[in-house]
Design a protein around this motif. Structure first.
Motif, mmCIF file in Angstrom:
data_model
loop_
_atom_site.group_PDB
_atom_site.id
_atom_site.type_symbol
_atom_site.label_atom_id
_atom_site.label_comp_id
_atom_site.label_asym_id
_atom_site.label_seq_id
_atom_site.Cartn_x
_atom_site.Cartn_y
_atom_site.Cartn_z
ATOM 1 N N LEU A 81 0.862 -1.174 0.000
ATOM 2 C CA LEU A 81 0.000 0.000 0.000
ATOM 3 C C LEU A 81 0.907 1.236 0.000
ATOM 4 C CD1 LEU A 81 -2.230 -1.477 2.771
ATOM 5 C CD2 LEU A 81 -3.123 -0.902 0.525
ATOM 6 N N VAL A 82 1.105 1.805 -1.176
ATOM 7 C CA VAL A 82 2.045 2.912 -1.317
ATOM 8 C C VAL A 82 1.288 4.186 -1.673
ATOM 9 C CG1 VAL A 82 4.082 3.766 -2.527
ATOM 10 C CG2 VAL A 82 3.836 1.320 -2.066
ATOM 11 N N THR A 83 1.483 5.230 -0.871
ATOM 12 C CA THR A 83 0.817 6.512 -1.096
ATOM 13 C C THR A 83 1.842 7.637 -1.190
ATOM 14 O OG1 THR A 83 0.521 6.784 1.297
ATOM 15 C CG2 THR A 83 -1.326 5.840 0.067
ATOM 16 N N ALA A 84 1.397 8.728 -1.769
ATOM 17 C CA ALA A 84 2.206 9.947 -1.837
ATOM 18 C C ALA A 84 1.244 11.123 -1.863
ATOM 19 C CB ALA A 84 3.091 9.960 -3.076
ATOM 20 N N THR A 85 1.703 12.266 -1.405
ATOM 21 C CA THR A 85 0.909 13.490 -1.410
ATOM 22 C C THR A 85 1.599 14.513 -2.301
ATOM 23 O OG1 THR A 85 0.188 13.084 0.859
ATOM 24 C CG2 THR A 85 -0.123 15.305 -0.001
ATOM 25 N N THR A 86 0.837 15.105 -3.217
ATOM 26 C CA THR A 86 1.404 16.145 -4.064
ATOM 27 C C THR A 86 1.284 17.494 -3.360
ATOM 28 O OG1 THR A 86 -0.720 16.050 -5.263
ATOM 29 C CG2 THR A 86 1.178 15.025 -6.301
ATOM 30 N N SER A 87 1.972 18.485 -3.869
ATOM 31 C CA SER A 87 2.052 19.777 -3.198
ATOM 32 C C SER A 87 0.715 20.485 -3.064
ATOM 33 C CB SER A 87 3.042 20.687 -3.939
ATOM 34 O OG SER A 87 2.702 20.783 -5.311
ATOM 35 N N ASP A 88 -0.281 20.054 -3.823
ATOM 36 C CA ASP A 88 -1.626 20.629 -3.699
ATOM 37 C C ASP A 88 -2.449 19.939 -2.615
ATOM 38 O OD1 ASP A 88 -1.936 18.209 -4.961
ATOM 39 O OD2 ASP A 88 -2.808 19.020 -6.798
ATOM 40 N N GLY A 89 -1.820 19.017 -1.869
ATOM 41 C CA GLY A 89 -2.501 18.362 -0.758
ATOM 42 C C GLY A 89 -3.301 17.130 -1.131
ATOM 43 N N ILE A 90 -3.224 16.679 -2.364
ATOM 44 C CA ILE A 90 -3.987 15.510 -2.813
ATOM 45 C C ILE A 90 -3.209 14.234 -2.510
ATOM 46 C CG2 ILE A 90 -4.938 14.303 -4.815
ATOM 47 C CD1 ILE A 90 -5.432 17.037 -6.075
ATOM 48 N N ARG A 91 -3.914 13.245 -1.954
ATOM 49 C CA ARG A 91 -3.301 11.943 -1.685
ATOM 50 C C ARG A 91 -3.513 11.022 -2.876
ATOM 51 N NH1 ARG A 91 -5.341 8.257 3.304
ATOM 52 N NH2 ARG A 91 -7.295 8.489 2.141
ATOM 53 N N LEU A 93 -2.708 6.966 -4.471
ATOM 54 C CA LEU A 93 -2.416 5.565 -4.161
ATOM 55 C C LEU A 93 -1.920 4.879 -5.426
ATOM 56 C CD1 LEU A 93 -2.664 3.077 -2.169
ATOM 57 C CD2 LEU A 93 -4.956 2.748 -3.150
ATOM 58 N N LEU A 94 -0.871 4.095 -5.289
ATOM 59 C CA LEU A 94 -0.320 3.370 -6.434
ATOM 60 C C LEU A 94 -1.090 2.073 -6.649
ATOM 61 C CD1 LEU A 94 1.742 2.986 -8.650
ATOM 62 C CD2 LEU A 94 3.358 2.139 -6.939
ATOM 63 N N ARG A 183 -0.781 -2.412 -16.404
ATOM 64 C CA ARG A 183 -0.280 -1.051 -16.268
ATOM 65 C C ARG A 183 -0.282 -0.663 -14.796
ATOM 66 N NH1 ARG A 183 -5.294 2.513 -18.885
ATOM 67 N NH2 ARG A 183 -6.951 1.024 -18.381
ATOM 68 N N ALA A 184 0.503 0.324 -14.468
ATOM 69 C CA ALA A 184 0.586 0.840 -13.104
ATOM 70 C C ALA A 184 0.273 2.335 -13.155
ATOM 71 C CB ALA A 184 1.976 0.602 -12.523
ATOM 72 N N MET A 185 -0.539 2.797 -12.198
ATOM 73 C CA MET A 185 -0.954 4.195 -12.208
ATOM 74 C C MET A 185 -1.096 4.724 -10.787
ATOM 75 S SD MET A 185 -1.394 4.909 -15.500
ATOM 76 C CE MET A 185 -2.258 6.459 -15.393
ATOM 77 N N TRP A 186 -0.809 6.009 -10.618
ATOM 78 C CA TRP A 186 -1.155 6.691 -9.378
ATOM 79 C C TRP A 186 -2.595 7.158 -9.524
ATOM 80 C CZ3 TRP A 186 1.911 6.656 -5.215
ATOM 81 C CH2 TRP A 186 3.272 6.404 -5.389
ATOM 82 N N VAL A 187 -3.427 6.820 -8.545
ATOM 83 C CA VAL A 187 -4.849 7.177 -8.609
ATOM 84 C C VAL A 187 -5.202 8.027 -7.384
ATOM 85 C CG1 VAL A 187 -7.214 6.293 -8.759
ATOM 86 C CG2 VAL A 187 -5.342 5.004 -9.803
ATOM 87 N N ARG A 188 -5.901 9.120 -7.626
ATOM 88 C CA ARG A 188 -6.309 9.982 -6.520
ATOM 89 C C ARG A 188 -7.148 9.173 -5.536
ATOM 90 N NH1 ARG A 188 -8.660 16.148 -6.875
ATOM 91 N NH2 ARG A 188 -9.181 16.381 -4.646
ATOM 92 N N ALA A 189 -6.819 9.309 -4.248
ATOM 93 C CA ALA A 189 -7.458 8.450 -3.234
ATOM 94 C C ALA A 189 -7.743 9.237 -1.961
ATOM 95 C CB ALA A 189 -6.569 7.249 -2.936
ATOM 96 N N ASP A 190 -8.617 10.243 -2.065
ATOM 97 C CA ASP A 190 -9.008 11.005 -0.882
ATOM 98 C C ASP A 190 -9.811 10.135 0.078
ATOM 99 O OD1 ASP A 190 -7.909 13.458 -1.873
ATOM 100 O OD2 ASP A 190 -9.621 13.594 -3.227
ATOM 101 N N SER A 191 -10.512 9.148 -0.480
ATOM 102 C CA SER A 191 -11.319 8.197 0.288
ATOM 103 C C SER A 191 -11.514 6.975 -0.593
ATOM 104 C CB SER A 191 -12.675 8.799 0.656
ATOM 105 O OG SER A 191 -13.441 9.038 -0.529
ATOM 106 N N TYR A 192 -12.076 5.899 -0.014
ATOM 107 C CA TYR A 192 -12.318 4.723 -0.842
ATOM 108 C C TYR A 192 -13.348 5.025 -1.924
ATOM 109 C CZ TYR A 192 -13.639 0.166 -2.534
ATOM 110 O OH TYR A 192 -13.915 -0.896 -3.363
ATOM 111 N N ALA A 193 -14.426 5.727 -1.547
ATOM 112 C CA ALA A 193 -15.451 6.080 -2.540
ATOM 113 C C ALA A 193 -14.849 6.953 -3.638
ATOM 114 C CB ALA A 193 -16.614 6.802 -1.861
ATOM 115 N N GLY A 194 -13.965 7.866 -3.249
ATOM 116 C CA GLY A 194 -13.321 8.714 -4.240
ATOM 117 C C GLY A 194 -12.432 7.919 -5.174
ATOM 118 N N LEU A 195 -11.721 6.942 -4.627
ATOM 119 C CA LEU A 195 -10.880 6.073 -5.444
ATOM 120 C C LEU A 195 -11.715 5.348 -6.494
ATOM 121 C CD1 LEU A 195 -8.020 4.640 -5.792
ATOM 122 C CD2 LEU A 195 -8.977 2.851 -4.330
#
Length: 223
Positions: A81-91, A93-94, A183-195
């Motif tokens: 479970l790998v996450t990162a946050t961008t400078s705009d505050g968005i989380r 998930l890989l 394929r591998a992608m970073w997907v915005r994951a503010d919440s599970y529903a958002g993912l």
């Protein structure tokens, strides 16, 4: 293929590719397996009745056989479970799109003999996405039963998740799908529903059924 309740079924590839690659038991009769040793090593306890292992958590459509899994009884997995946050505050998930058509999942796979789940998570991450995460970034999780659609009453999956947060980054690391990943992608994951909304909107995809509960708890319960 639609499987009828109580069907006896093992994917034919289990006996060929699975045995050759080492992720499947060559033994076709579970009553000939040393269950004392496997029960002692199990991440989640399970019973054996008349020499046959019993799924500890759910009733499946396939009663006898291994369905789409390789080993009789517990199939130990590891997930990253790998996450990162961008400078705009968005989380973010890989995720990887599974090559078997079962949807989008976190990188992961079988724990090899003699390998720790943490090492397996890191290895699978690199094999499937090309990303390497330093050991000090990882946080070990506890074993959880996963409702894998490939499971049967005699073969099931247990995973040991490990999480790593890369912190705030100017740019998300480059990842490329490989090995079992289309394929591998970073997907915005503010919440599970958002993912789920992001996967549907951008990729026409869905979360791998076995990872729904794990990702719900991780994304909605994580600090």
């Amino acid at each position: 293929m639609v499987l009828n309740k109580w069907r006896t079924w093992t994917d034919p590839e289990t006996f060929t590719v699975g045995v050759a690659e080492g992720w499947a038991d060559a033994e076709t009769d579970p009553t000939r397996i040393d269950w004392t040793a496997r029960q002692a090593a199990a991440a989640i306890p399970f019973a054996v009745i008349d020499g046959r292992p019993v799924n500890p958590a759910e009733l499946t459509e396939v009663r006898y056989g291994r369905n789409g899994l390789g080993r009789w009884g517990e199939n130990l997995m590891a997930d990253a479970l790998v996450t990162a946050t961008t400078s705009d505050g968005i989380r973010w998930l890989l995720l990887i799109e599974r090559g078997d058509g079962h949807g989008w999942a976190v990188p992961g796979g079988s724990v090899e003999p003699g390998e720790s789940p943490a090492d397996a998570s890191a290895r699978e991450l690199t094999e499937e996405t090309g990303l390497a995460v330093p050991a000090e970034r990882w946080r070990a999780g506890t074993p959880v039963y996963v409702p894998d659609p490939r499971a049967s009453a005699e073969a099931w999956a247990v995973t040991v998740p490990a999480s790593a947060h890369l912190g705030t980054v100017a740019d998300l690391p480059v990842v490329v799908g490989a090995d079992d990943a289309r394929r591998a992608m970073w997907v915005r994951a503010d919440s599970y529903a958002g993912l789920c909304r992001e996967l549907a909107a951008w990729f026409g995809g869905r979360v791998f059924a076995a990872h729904v509960a794990m990702l719900t708890g991780f994304l909605d319960g994580a600090a």
